[in-house]
Each structure stands twice: as structure tokens, then as C-alpha cells.
Design an enzyme around this catalytic site. Structure first.
Site, short mmCIF file in Angstrom:
data_model
loop_
_atom_site.label_atom_id
_atom_site.label_comp_id
_atom_site.label_asym_id
_atom_site.label_seq_id
_atom_site.Cartn_x
_atom_site.Cartn_y
_atom_site.Cartn_z
N GLU A 1 -3.41 17.80 -38.07
CA GLU A 1 -2.77 16.58 -38.58
C GLU A 1 -1.98 15.87 -37.49
O GLU A 1 -1.98 14.64 -37.42
CB GLU A 1 -1.83 16.93 -39.75
CG GLU A 1 -1.32 15.71 -40.52
CD GLU A 1 -0.10 15.04 -39.93
OE1 GLU A 1 0.20 13.91 -40.33
OE2 GLU A 1 0.55 15.63 -39.04
N ASP B 1 8.02 20.43 -40.65
CA ASP B 1 6.88 19.51 -40.71
C ASP B 1 5.67 20.24 -40.12
O ASP B 1 5.59 20.39 -38.91
CB ASP B 1 7.20 18.24 -39.90
CG ASP B 1 6.02 17.31 -39.75
OD1 ASP B 1 5.03 17.46 -40.47
OD2 ASP B 1 6.10 16.43 -38.87
N HIS C 1 -0.30 20.59 -43.69
CA HIS C 1 -0.83 20.98 -42.37
C HIS C 1 0.00 22.09 -41.72
O HIS C 1 1.23 22.04 -41.74
CB HIS C 1 -0.98 19.77 -41.45
CG HIS C 1 0.28 19.06 -41.05
ND1 HIS C 1 0.96 19.36 -39.89
CD2 HIS C 1 0.97 18.05 -41.62
CE1 HIS C 1 2.01 18.56 -39.77
NE2 HIS C 1 2.05 17.76 -40.81
N ASP D 1 3.80 16.60 -47.54
CA ASP D 1 4.28 16.55 -46.16
C ASP D 1 5.73 16.06 -46.18
O ASP D 1 6.22 15.60 -47.22
CB ASP D 1 3.37 15.64 -45.32
CG ASP D 1 3.38 16.00 -43.84
OD1 ASP D 1 4.34 16.63 -43.38
OD2 ASP D 1 2.41 15.63 -43.15
ZN LIG Z 1 3.62 16.32 -41.01
#
Ligand SMILES: [Zn+2]
Length: 348
Positions: free
Chosen positions: A223, A189, A71, A244
Site C-alpha cells: 500500500e 499505519d 495493509h 486504515d
Molecule cells: Zn496506511
């Protein structure tokens, strides 16, 4: 035979992606960057109605198509209210605590596309004005605000800049690659996962290797708010490998130097046979890995399953320290995650 990953390319793309703001709900520029990267490698891309990107790499077989997902959307904020003193009250995009962004530089994007810089601060930050006790007090939505780098002392001054409720606010990622090969930045992230996916596609194309099965690279725009991959994964896909971040912290098995393989997160266990296959691939190919459980975590795999997708889901990723704050990972973790994903696509 191993697939060679161009880690310099991976890190370079990651840095460019990290420096492209993409808070959940305003990911167009980041999606466009990834679209052009896949395009340069020669993959066909398309966008879903929701704004996700899908790049396709034809496999030796198209019997059991696979998808990798990552994402590009990140934590961020939105202008909730313009205060009487001209400062901005915020609402959060994604799950984090204000302390992790206090003092951070930010950028406000207006409805007509202008951008202004500012700083996220608690209203009572000046210790000389309020004293230590007041400054140490509550740091909630009510206290946190944006101090704009503009001459504004009233709501009207701020509105005159073109700033309004609903404008997106992105945090300065402070992206740095250290001489010791750490990448320090907000939003690893999951921009790390997205850069890994592109580097994997490039590695296969460069080596003239076709994946075993036709593979879709799904780049998710939502996400962090839970519904990213609820749509857009082609119905024929049988296996979804989410790329991820791996979770670091007290009691965690993951680290910044290996690929983390998730056994379970808040949404329950990931597919057991798929996990075993990933572990076997690591063992057979000398890829350093850690199997781990993520206590407070969900992924686009959970979103796809909850939406009713009939597929098996696995999750791998680089270990990311201080997640949803000023994060850090190491080049080795990026490399080994990419190695596992590439090995899976070609040889499993
Ligand atoms: Zn993530």
C-alpha cells in the site's frame, strides 16, 4: 444486539505485528503472522501471486460479497550505497521525511538473511565535531546514513558482513502500551487496521455470527507505494471497506478515541451512500465517530479503483497522531473502529 470485540486480543496481536518488521517489499513474516492468526480463528486463507493474503468468511448470502482491506507493509528503507567509510546510504520506502526517523535504531537484513543493528543518523550529527550550525544543516538523502553497530571503517569491511545494495532496512517501532491505554509505536499505519480486521473476524466467529454477505479480508503488502489492492480483491466483490488510519492534525476532525470515517482524500470522495450507511450504523449503535477529510492521503481503495475495480469504497480507521513518524493511538479508537466494521458486516 452488539458484537463484542475482544480488545485485549486486538492489542496483543497489534503489538506482535508491530514488532515484526515489514517494510514494503519485505512483508513475508508479517503476512505469515496474520495468516496464522486467521487460521487459528478458523478462516480459510490463500495468498495472491503478489503476496497479499485473502481470508474468507462465508456469509448468510453470497449475492453481494464484501471485502475489508488493511495493509501490513510499512515505511522503511533500502541500502542504496555503501559509503567509503563503511556507513550506509539509504533510499526511502514510502513517503516520509528523514527528520522523523533520525536517531532511530534500525535493522539491516542481508540477502542471506543475517540481521545487523544500527542507527539512522545525519552524517554531521556530533555537535562537538561540527558545531551547531553544521548539525542544523540539510538533512537529505545525501546526509542521512546508517551507523552500523559493527567494526567497520570501509566499504570492504561492510561488504564482508554480507551487507549489500538492495538490503532492506526496518526502523525500530518502539512499541509501547501505556497504563493510560495509548499504543505508541511506529507503523500503527496500518498494522492497527490489520489487527482490527482479525479481531473483527474473531468476534464474529466467537459469537457464532455469520456476516450478512460472504466477506474477504484482504491483507495488502504494497500500500505504501500505491499499488497494494490494485490486484487481488475478488472480482465478485461489490463493496470494499478499507480499514486504515484516520488523520490527526490542525483542522482535522478525527481524534484518538473515535472511529474516523473518511469523506474524501487526495484521490477524491469516497462513495457517498456507503459513507452514509457507516454514519447511520454509528448513530444507531452508539459508536463514537468523526467524519473527516484527509488532505494528503491515498489508500488501497484508491489503488483498487484506479486499477479498474467496479465496486464502491468506504474508509474507516482509528485516529493516529503524528502519522508516518512516531505514531500514537488509543485503545478506544481501535475498539470503536472494530465495532463499526463488525456491525457493518453482520447487520448492514
Ligand atoms: Zn496506511
Amino acid at each position: 444486539m452488539a458484537v463484542q470485540i475482544d480488545v485485549d486480543y486486538l492489542v496483543d496481536l497489534l503489538v506482535r505485528l508491530l514488532r515484526t518488521p515489514s517494510p514494503t517489499g519485505n512483508t513475508g513474516a508479517a503476512i505469515a503472522l496474520v495468516e496464522s492468526a486467521f487460521g487459528q480463528i478458523g478462516l480459510h486463507t490463500q495468498r495472491t501471486n503478489k503476496g497479499a493474503l485473502l481470508a474468507t468468511l462465508a456469509g448468510r448470502s453470497s449475492e453481494r460479497p464484501r471485502a475489508l482491506s488493511g495493509h501490513v507493509d510499512t515505511l522503511g528503507a533500502m541500502v542504496k550505497e555503501i559509503k567509503a567509510d563503511g556507513r550506509l546510504r539509504l533510499t526511502q520506502l514510502g513517503g516520509y521525511v528523514w527528520q522523523t526517523v533520525e536517531g532511530e535504531y534500525c535493522q539491516v537484513e542481508t540477502a542471506d538473511g543475517r540481521t545487523y543493528t544500527g542507527t539512522v543518523l545525519a552524517h554531521k550529527t556530533a555537535v562537538h565535531a561540527y558545531g551547531r550550525k553544521e548539525v542544523e544543516g540539510a538533512h537529505t538523502d545525501k546526509e542521512i546514513e546508517v551507523r552500523l553497530d559493527e567494526r567497520t571503517t570501509s566499504a570492504d569491511d561492510t561488504r564482508a558482513l554480507g551487507i549489500g545494495v538492495g538490503d532492506f532496512v526496518s526502523f525500530d517501532p518502539r512499541t509501547t502500551v501505556t497504563g493510560s491505554a495509548y499504543v505508541k509505536s511506529r507503523h500503527l499505519d496500518d498494522k492497527a487496521g490489520v489487527a482490527i480486521m482479525v479481531a473483527v473476524a474473531k468476534a464474529l466467529v466467537d459469537a457464532g455470527l455469520q456476516p450478512a454477505q460472504t466477506t474477504y479480508f484482504y491483507v495488502s503488502p504494497y500500500e505504501e507505494v500505491g499499488h497494494g489492492a490494485a490486484s487481488g480483491i475478488p472480482a465478485a466483490v461489490k463493496e470494499l471497506l478499507v480499514v486504515d488510519m484516520g488523520v490527526l492534525g490542525d483542522g482535522q476532525n478525527s481524534d484518538e478515541y473515535t472511529v474516523s470515517i473518511c469523506a474524501k482524500d487526495s484521490s477524491g470522495p469516497y462513495d457517498l451512500a456507503f459513507r452514509r450507511k457507516l454514519v447511520d450504523l454509528c448513530q444507531e449503535n452508539d459508536i463514537p465517530y468523526k467524519v473527516d477529510v484527509y488532505p494528503y492521503y491515498g489508500s488501497d481503495g484508491s489503488a483498487a479503483l484506479r486499477a479498474g475495480a467496479d465496486l464502491v469504497v468506504g474508509l474507516i480507521g482509528p485516529g493516529v497522531d503524528a502519522s508516518h513518524a512516531y505514531e500514537r493511538t488509543h485503545r478506544d479508537s481501535l475498539l470503536h473502529t472494530a465495532r463499526l466494521a463488525a456491525t457493518y458486516l453482520v447487520f448492514a
